[in-house]
Every structure is written in structure tokens, then in C-alpha cells.
Design an enzyme around this catalytic site. Structure first.
Site, short mmCIF file in Angstrom:
data_model
loop_
_atom_site.label_atom_id
_atom_site.label_comp_id
_atom_site.label_asym_id
_atom_site.label_seq_id
_atom_site.Cartn_x
_atom_site.Cartn_y
_atom_site.Cartn_z
N SER A 96 -5.22 -1.23 -10.85
CA SER A 96 -5.66 0.13 -10.61
C SER A 96 -5.18 1.01 -11.74
O SER A 96 -4.04 0.87 -12.21
CB SER A 96 -5.11 0.66 -9.28
OG SER A 96 -5.35 2.06 -9.16
N TYR B 30 1.04 2.20 -3.08
CA TYR B 30 -0.09 1.52 -3.69
C TYR B 30 0.08 1.42 -5.20
O TYR B 30 -0.13 0.37 -5.80
CB TYR B 30 -1.38 2.28 -3.36
CG TYR B 30 -2.62 1.66 -3.97
CD1 TYR B 30 -3.15 0.48 -3.48
CD2 TYR B 30 -3.26 2.28 -5.05
CE1 TYR B 30 -4.28 -0.09 -4.04
CE2 TYR B 30 -4.40 1.73 -5.61
CZ TYR B 30 -4.90 0.55 -5.10
OH TYR B 30 -6.02 -0.01 -5.66
#
Length: 252
Positions: free
Chosen positions: A147, A161
């Protein structure tokens, strides 16, 4: 006197795409199949979606297989790699795509959510890579999907995350060194905002993400898949141990 020469066609390459029943994973699986690769995908719950992806793979003339695997299970991640290699007859490409995102203030994150995010986004990737080191053919490919949040400051609530995806950087670089003598490349793709079920372009958090990109839009799963497919190809044989961002200029 004539003689007949028999030429045996090489076996098709084979890939495992984790989390391949939807979103980026489904797009990657189809793109690899279109490039002539037999593809196994993993899924957790949505068997109907997984069957639909397999049907699309087989529609390209390649073999498709769906394996039900919960990446949070420590025994399942590595087992899926071995099962895919056994079913397809070989393994040339591992795409670590399966991942989950849990957002919230760090002080309010339940222990169970912390455990699951780290199990799926970090431990499962490591264990899949460990199994792949045993089963991948020389010259194979490992591509992980991270990400872009691990490259720039995410918003409040993205700590868990972002940390879990940042761990993939630490996995990719030394593993590339370890497997390099066998011609196996290891790379990390870092997507920015991509229109998927988990982060829809029309969702409540979309406008800020869209405005932060240089292109002023979300990416598509197919745009990420094209990069993954390239890294999995023979043409990318001199690219390894690196992060490649596909984020529409979010980090520009």
C-alpha cells in the site's frame, strides 16, 4: 528414408494469486491467464465470486483453480502454495495479494483485530514466501501487493494497516538477495487509491483520496494488474528487491 522429429511444447507457467476472488487479485489472475499462465486463486468466503474468476480464467484457454484458504490460519498460507504447485504441476509465480484493512484509533483497536490484520497482512505473506522458496521454479517471480500508505503519512486511524503493509518492504529486499542466485525476483507493488469493494471510488472516504492524487482520480484494479503481470513476466527479469508505486501521483 525419412525421419520424424517430435517436439514437446513446454509446460505452461503456473501462478498462485492469493485473495484472487475479487478486486485487484481477480484482475491480476485474469491478466496472468491472458498472458498464457495457469492460475490458482485463494478465497475465504465468497465461493461464487471465486468460481466466476475461475470461469474467466478458463475462458482464456488456461487452467483455473480456486482454493479455499483463510490466510489468518498459520498453517494455511504455506499449505496453499504447496497445494497450488501440486494441482497445477509446477509453480512459477506467487502473487501475495490477500490483505485486510482495519481502521480506527490505536487505543480502540481490539486485540482480535490487531491479531487478524498482522496474521493476514504479515505472517501469511512470510509463510507463503517460505513455501514458495521451496516450490518455485528457478527464474520464478514473487510479487507482493502493499500500500502506498507505507510510503507517506496516512490519515488518523490507519496506524495498524500502514504498519502491516510497511513490513512487506522489510521482507522484499532481503528475500530478493536470498533468492537472486536462482534467478527468482522479489518485488513489491504499492498501490494508491484503487476503486475496489473495500475502497470504492464513490465511498465516504473517497473525495480526500481523489483530491490528493496528481491525476485527480482513483486507479483501477486492471491498472495495478498490468504492473503485476509485467513484474511476473520474463521481460522484468532484471527488476528485483524494489518497490514500485502505482498511485496516480499520490506521493508525488
Amino acid at each position: 528414408m525419412s525421419s520424424t522429429i517430435s517436439i514437446t511444447a513446454p509446460a505452461p507457467r503456473a501462478a498462485l494469486v492469493t485473495g484472487g476472488s475479487r478486486g485487484i487479485g481477480a484482475a491480476v489472475a485474469l491478466r496472468l491467464a491472458e498472458a498464457g499462465v495457469d492460475v490458482a486463486i485463494t478465497y475465504v468466503r465468497d465461493e461464487e465470486a471465486a468460481r466466476a474468476v475461475v470461469a474467466k480464467i478458463e475462458g482464456t484457454g488456461r487452467r483455473g483453480v480456486a482454493l479455499r484458504v483463510d490466510a489468518a490460519d498459520a498453517r494455511a498460507a504455506g499449505r496453499a502454495v504447496h497445494e497450488a504447485a501440486d494441482v497445477l504441476g509446477r509453480l512459477d509465480v506467487l502473487v501475495n495479494n490477500a490483505g485486510i484493512g482495519v481502521l480506527g484509533p490505536i487505543a480502540e483497536l481490539p486485540d482480535a483485530e490487531v491479531e487478524r490484520v498482522l496474521s493476514v497482512n504479515v505472517r501469511a505473506v512470510l509463510l507463503a514466501c517460505r513455501a514458495a522458496a521451496d516450490r518455485l521454479a528457478d527464474g520464478g517471480r514473487i510479487v507482493s501487493v502493499g500500500s502506498a500508505l507505507s510510503r507517506y503519512v496516512g490519515g488518523p486511524g490507519s496506524t495498524l494497516y500502514g504498519m502491516s503493509k510497511s513490513a512487506l518492504v522489510g521482507l522484499t529486499k532481503p528475500l530478493a538477495r536470498e533468492l537472486g542466485p536462482r534467478g527468482i525476483t522479489v518485488n513489491l507493488v504499492q498501490p494508491g487509491p484503487v476503486d475496489t469493494d473495500l475502497n470504492p471510488a464513490g465511498g465516504p472516504l473517497a473525495e480526500g483520496q481523489r483530491a490528493a492524487t496528481a491525476l485527480g482520480r482513483f486507479g483501477t484494479a486492471e491498472e495495478v494488474a498490468s504492473l503485476v503481470a509485467y513484474l511476473a513476466s520474463a521481460e522484468a527479469g532484471f527488476i528485483t528487491g524494489t518497490e514500485i508505486v502505482v498511485d496516480g501521483g499520490h506521493a508525488a
